[in-house]
Motif scaffolding. Structure first.
Motif, PDB file in Angstrom:
ATOM      1  N   ASP A 181      -8.624  -2.761   5.317  1.00  0.00           N
ATOM      2  CA  ASP A 181      -8.243  -1.556   6.062  1.00  0.00           C
ATOM      3  C   ASP A 181      -6.735  -1.347   5.947  1.00  0.00           C
ATOM      4  OD1 ASP A 181      -8.042   0.610   7.708  1.00  0.00           O
ATOM      5  OD2 ASP A 181      -9.088  -0.295   9.404  1.00  0.00           O
ATOM      6  N   PRO A 182      -6.272  -0.737   4.855  1.00  0.00           N
ATOM      7  CA  PRO A 182      -4.828  -0.521   4.684  1.00  0.00           C
ATOM      8  C   PRO A 182      -4.230   0.364   5.770  1.00  0.00           C
ATOM      9  CG  PRO A 182      -5.997  -0.232   2.599  1.00  0.00           C
ATOM     10  CD  PRO A 182      -7.031  -0.311   3.665  1.00  0.00           C
ATOM     11  N   VAL A 183      -4.971   1.351   6.230  1.00  0.00           N
ATOM     12  CA  VAL A 183      -4.442   2.249   7.259  1.00  0.00           C
ATOM     13  C   VAL A 183      -4.198   1.482   8.553  1.00  0.00           C
ATOM     14  CG1 VAL A 183      -4.932   4.302   8.644  1.00  0.00           C
ATOM     15  CG2 VAL A 183      -5.538   4.266   6.220  1.00  0.00           C
ATOM     16  N   PHE A 189       0.841  -1.209   0.000  1.00  0.00           N
ATOM     17  CA  PHE A 189       0.000   0.000   0.000  1.00  0.00           C
ATOM     18  C   PHE A 189       0.869   1.250   0.000  1.00  0.00           C
ATOM     19  CE2 PHE A 189      -2.220  -3.141   2.811  1.00  0.00           C
ATOM     20  CZ  PHE A 189      -3.164  -3.533   1.893  1.00  0.00           C
ATOM     21  N   SER A 190       0.259   2.321  -0.494  1.00  0.00           N
ATOM     22  CA  SER A 190       0.807   3.666  -0.348  1.00  0.00           C
ATOM     23  C   SER A 190      -0.201   4.491   0.447  1.00  0.00           C
ATOM     24  CB  SER A 190       1.061   4.315  -1.720  1.00  0.00           C
ATOM     25  OG  SER A 190       2.068   3.623  -2.433  1.00  0.00           O
ATOM     26  N   LEU A 191       0.239   5.110   1.531  1.00  0.00           N
ATOM     27  CA  LEU A 191      -0.631   5.893   2.400  1.00  0.00           C
ATOM     28  C   LEU A 191      -0.147   7.337   2.466  1.00  0.00           C
ATOM     29  CD1 LEU A 191      -0.899   3.372   5.405  1.00  0.00           C
ATOM     30  CD2 LEU A 191      -2.376   3.523   3.393  1.00  0.00           C
ATOM     31  N   THR A 229      -4.641   8.422   5.232  1.00  0.00           N
ATOM     32  CA  THR A 229      -5.620   7.948   4.253  1.00  0.00           C
ATOM     33  C   THR A 229      -4.909   7.040   3.253  1.00  0.00           C
ATOM     34  OG1 THR A 229      -5.241   9.878   2.839  1.00  0.00           O
ATOM     35  CG2 THR A 229      -7.082   9.989   4.419  1.00  0.00           C
ATOM     36  N   SER A 230      -5.674   6.143   2.648  1.00  0.00           N
ATOM     37  CA  SER A 230      -5.106   5.231   1.664  1.00  0.00           C
ATOM     38  C   SER A 230      -4.920   5.946   0.334  1.00  0.00           C
ATOM     39  CB  SER A 230      -6.016   4.017   1.470  1.00  0.00           C
ATOM     40  OG  SER A 230      -5.500   3.158   0.474  1.00  0.00           O
ATOM     41  N   THR A 265      -3.096   0.895  -3.867  1.00  0.00           N
ATOM     42  CA  THR A 265      -2.882  -0.513  -3.530  1.00  0.00           C
ATOM     43  C   THR A 265      -2.183  -1.191  -4.689  1.00  0.00           C
ATOM     44  OG1 THR A 265      -4.881  -0.555  -2.165  1.00  0.00           O
ATOM     45  CG2 THR A 265      -3.975  -2.673  -2.846  1.00  0.00           C
TER      46      THR A 265
END
Length: 242
Positions: free
Chosen positions: A120-122, A49-51, A146-147, A150
Motif C-alpha cells: 500500500d504505497p499510498v 514511490f511516486s504518487l 493514487t500510486s 515504484t
C-alpha cells in the motif's frame, strides 16, 4: 654450475585446513551481515514511490515518497545489524546463538516493513501527501491519491531483509564450526605458584600463620619508682616531662 633443487612446499595438515575453513566461514558470515545491513540502509535513504495526488486547487501533484517515510524503522534495524556484526567477531558459542536469532528477527522485521510499504504505497506515503497537499486523514488521502510508480529500492530492501534472516539461520547452524574468539576477549585467570587458578587474585593469597606474641620483660620496681617520682613532681607544680 648446477642449479639447486627447490625444496618442496610444506603441505598443510588436515587440522590446519579445517582451521582455515573455519576462519573463512566466520569472516564471510560477518561480512555478509555488514553487506546486508549496508544495503538496507542504502535502500532506506532512496526514493521508493511516486504518487499522484489532487491538490486543493484541483491540480494534480506528484509526490515522491522516500524510504525514510515509507519504512522509517529500516534505519534503526540496519544500524542494529551493523552493531551485531561487531559483536559476532568476539562472541562465544552461546552468544553466537543469541546473535543468530537476533539477526533472523532483524531480517524478518525488515522484510515485513518493506513488504507492507509495497502493498500500500499510498498508506505508507501519507505524511508526504499531507505535506504536499495539506490533506490529512487516511480516508481523505485514499480519495485524492493514487500510486504512479515504484522504484527498485523497496525491492532491494525486501531481498536484503530475506538474506539477513537466512544469514541468522546460518549463524545458528554453523556456529560450532567457527574458531574460538581471541584470548584477549576471554576472562582473565590468575595462577598461583602451587598450581591453583582463580579469576579473583584475592583467592590465591596465602595467609601466613600469625606469629606468637613474645612477652616483654619489664622491671616492675623501676616502673613503680618512675610513677611515684612523676606524681611528686606534679604535687610540687613541676612538669615531669621537662
Amino acid at each position: 654450475m648446477t642449479g639447486g633443487t627447490a625444496a618442496p612446499e610444506p603441505v598443510p595438515s588436515a587440522t590446519e585446513l579445517t582451521a582455515a575453513r573455519a576462519r573463512r566461514l566466520k569472516s564471510y558470515t560477518i561480512l555478509a551481515v555488514i553487506l546486508w545491513s549496508g544495503l538496507v540502509f542504502l535502500a532506506w535513504s532512496q526514493p521508493w514511490f511516486s504518487l499522484h495526488a489532487q491538490g486543493r486547487a484541483g491540480d494534480t501533484v506528484t509526490v515522491t515518497v522516500q524510504g525514510a517515510v515509507a519504512a522509517p524503522a529500516l534505519s534503526a534495524l540496519a544500524l542494529a545489524g551493523l552493531a551485531l556484526s561487531a559483536a559476532l567477531a568476539i562472541a562465544g558459542r552461546v552468544i553466537r546463538v543469541v546473535l543468530g536469532v537476533l539477526e533472523f528477527v532483524l531480517g524478518a522485521s525488515i522484510t515485513v516493513s518493506s513488504v507492507s510499504a509495497l502493498v500500500d504505497p499510498v498508506q505508507s506515503g501519507q505524511s508526504a501527501i499531507t505535506t504536499a497537499t495539506g490533506v490529512a486523514g487516511t480516508s481523505s488521502i485514499g480519495q485524492i491519491a493514487t500510486s504512479a510508480g515504484t522504484e527498485l529500492w523497496p525491492f532491494l530492501a525486501v531481498v536484503s531483509g530475506v538474506l539477513m534472516a537466512l544469514t541468522g539461520i546460518l549463524i545458528v547452524v554453523s556456529m560450532r564450526r567457527w574458531p574460538a574468539s581471541g584470548r584477549k576477549y576471554q576472562p582473565v585467570t590468575f595462577a598461583a605458584a602451587d598450581g591453583r587458578t582463580s579469576g579473583n587474585p584475592v583467592d590465591l593469597v596465602v595467609e601466613s600463620p600469625a606469629e606468637p606474641v613474645k612477652p616483654v620483660a619489664r622491671d616492675v620496681n623501676t616502673t613503680r619508682t618512675a610513677a611515684v617520682d612523676s606524681w611528686d613532681s606534679l604535687t610540687r607544680g613541676q612538669d615531669p616531662t621537662d
